[in-house]
Design a protein around this motif. Structure first.
Motif, short mmCIF file in Angstrom:
data_model
loop_
_atom_site.label_atom_id
_atom_site.label_comp_id
_atom_site.label_asym_id
_atom_site.label_seq_id
_atom_site.Cartn_x
_atom_site.Cartn_y
_atom_site.Cartn_z
N ILE A 1 120.65 74.43 -32.83
CA ILE A 1 122.05 74.08 -32.54
C ILE A 1 122.99 74.83 -33.48
CG2 ILE A 1 123.73 72.20 -32.59
CD1 ILE A 1 121.46 70.39 -31.51
N VAL A 2 122.63 74.91 -34.74
CA VAL A 2 123.47 75.64 -35.70
C VAL A 2 123.53 77.12 -35.32
CG1 VAL A 2 123.60 76.41 -38.10
CG2 VAL A 2 123.17 74.01 -37.59
N ASP A 3 122.40 77.71 -34.95
CA ASP A 3 122.38 79.12 -34.54
C ASP A 3 123.26 79.33 -33.31
OD1 ASP A 3 120.72 79.76 -36.60
OD2 ASP A 3 118.93 80.05 -35.36
N MET A 4 123.18 78.40 -32.35
CA MET A 4 123.99 78.51 -31.15
C MET A 4 125.48 78.46 -31.49
SD MET A 4 123.88 76.21 -27.69
CE MET A 4 124.76 74.81 -28.32
N MET A 5 125.87 77.55 -32.36
CA MET A 5 127.28 77.42 -32.71
C MET A 5 127.77 78.59 -33.56
SD MET A 5 127.90 74.96 -30.88
CE MET A 5 129.62 74.76 -31.21
N VAL B 1 122.50 88.47 -33.58
CA VAL B 1 121.88 88.97 -34.81
C VAL B 1 122.36 88.16 -36.01
CG1 VAL B 1 121.76 90.95 -36.37
CG2 VAL B 1 121.49 91.29 -33.92
N ALA B 2 123.65 87.89 -36.08
CA ALA B 2 124.19 87.11 -37.20
C ALA B 2 123.65 85.69 -37.20
CB ALA B 2 125.71 87.09 -37.13
N ALA B 3 123.49 85.10 -36.03
CA ALA B 3 123.05 83.71 -35.95
C ALA B 3 121.60 83.53 -36.39
CB ALA B 3 123.24 83.19 -34.53
N VAL B 4 120.74 84.48 -36.04
CA VAL B 4 119.33 84.32 -36.40
C VAL B 4 119.02 84.85 -37.79
CG1 VAL B 4 118.46 84.23 -34.05
CG2 VAL B 4 118.60 86.42 -35.21
N GLY B 5 120.02 85.37 -38.48
CA GLY B 5 119.83 85.75 -39.87
C GLY B 5 119.43 87.19 -40.11
N GLY B 6 119.81 88.06 -39.25
CA GLY B 6 119.48 89.47 -39.41
C GLY B 6 118.53 89.92 -38.32
N SER B 7 118.41 91.20 -38.16
CA SER B 7 117.60 91.71 -37.06
C SER B 7 116.15 91.98 -37.46
CB SER B 7 118.22 92.99 -36.50
OG SER B 7 118.29 93.96 -37.52
N ILE B 8 115.86 92.12 -38.74
CA ILE B 8 114.51 92.48 -39.16
C ILE B 8 113.63 91.25 -39.40
CG2 ILE B 8 113.18 93.68 -40.95
CD1 ILE B 8 114.79 95.52 -39.09
N LEU C 1 116.91 82.64 -28.21
CA LEU C 1 117.47 82.21 -26.92
C LEU C 1 118.67 81.28 -27.11
CD1 LEU C 1 114.25 81.62 -24.79
CD2 LEU C 1 115.93 83.45 -24.55
N CYS C 2 118.60 80.37 -28.08
CA CYS C 2 119.73 79.49 -28.36
C CYS C 2 120.92 80.28 -28.87
CB CYS C 2 119.33 78.41 -29.36
SG CYS C 2 118.26 77.16 -28.65
N SER C 3 120.67 81.28 -29.68
CA SER C 3 121.75 82.15 -30.16
C SER C 3 122.38 82.91 -29.01
CB SER C 3 121.23 83.13 -31.20
OG SER C 3 120.73 82.44 -32.31
#
Length: 109
Positions: free
Chosen positions: A10-14, A55-62, A88-90
């Motif tokens: 939920i935090v990643d989605m928001m 990318v920002a929501a999940v904490g980076g791309s790597i 997917l939520c992001s």
């Protein structure tokens, strides 16, 4: 365990939603300063920010890709599924933000 996964999802989605909406609103404000139509810049910026919001929501791309790779090669599918769920939520949050901006700017461009 389930509560922490859902809370992070939920935090990643928001976060993704906020990146798209906030960035688009600021682009609209900036376009007013240069005497350009805000709706055009807002919709254009929303579509361009979509991938970066994920990318920002999940904490980076790597890091998420490393988690998926290392766990899949080791045969641990649960962390892989959780990481894909976060992505997917992001995406859902970023897409909702883009659609909101399109709805706000509907008919204005």
């Amino acid at each position: 365990m389930l509560n922490s996964v859902l809370a992070k999802a939920i935090v990643d989605m928001m976060i993704a939603f906020g990146v798209v909406v906030g960035g688009s609103m600021l682009a609209g404000i900036g376009s007013v300063f240069v005497l350009a139509p805000p709706a055009v810049y807002m919709v254009e910026t929303a579509t361009k920010l979509k991938i970066w919001a994920i990318v920002a929501a999940v904490g980076g791309s790597i890091d998420p890709m490393r988690v998926i790779e290392s766990n899949m090669l080791a045969g641990h599918l649960s962390p892989v599924a959780v990481q894909i769920f976060y992505i997917l939520c992001s995406f859902l949050g970023a897409h909702m933000g883009t659609e909101l901006i399109k709805a706000i700017c509907k008919g204005a461009y």
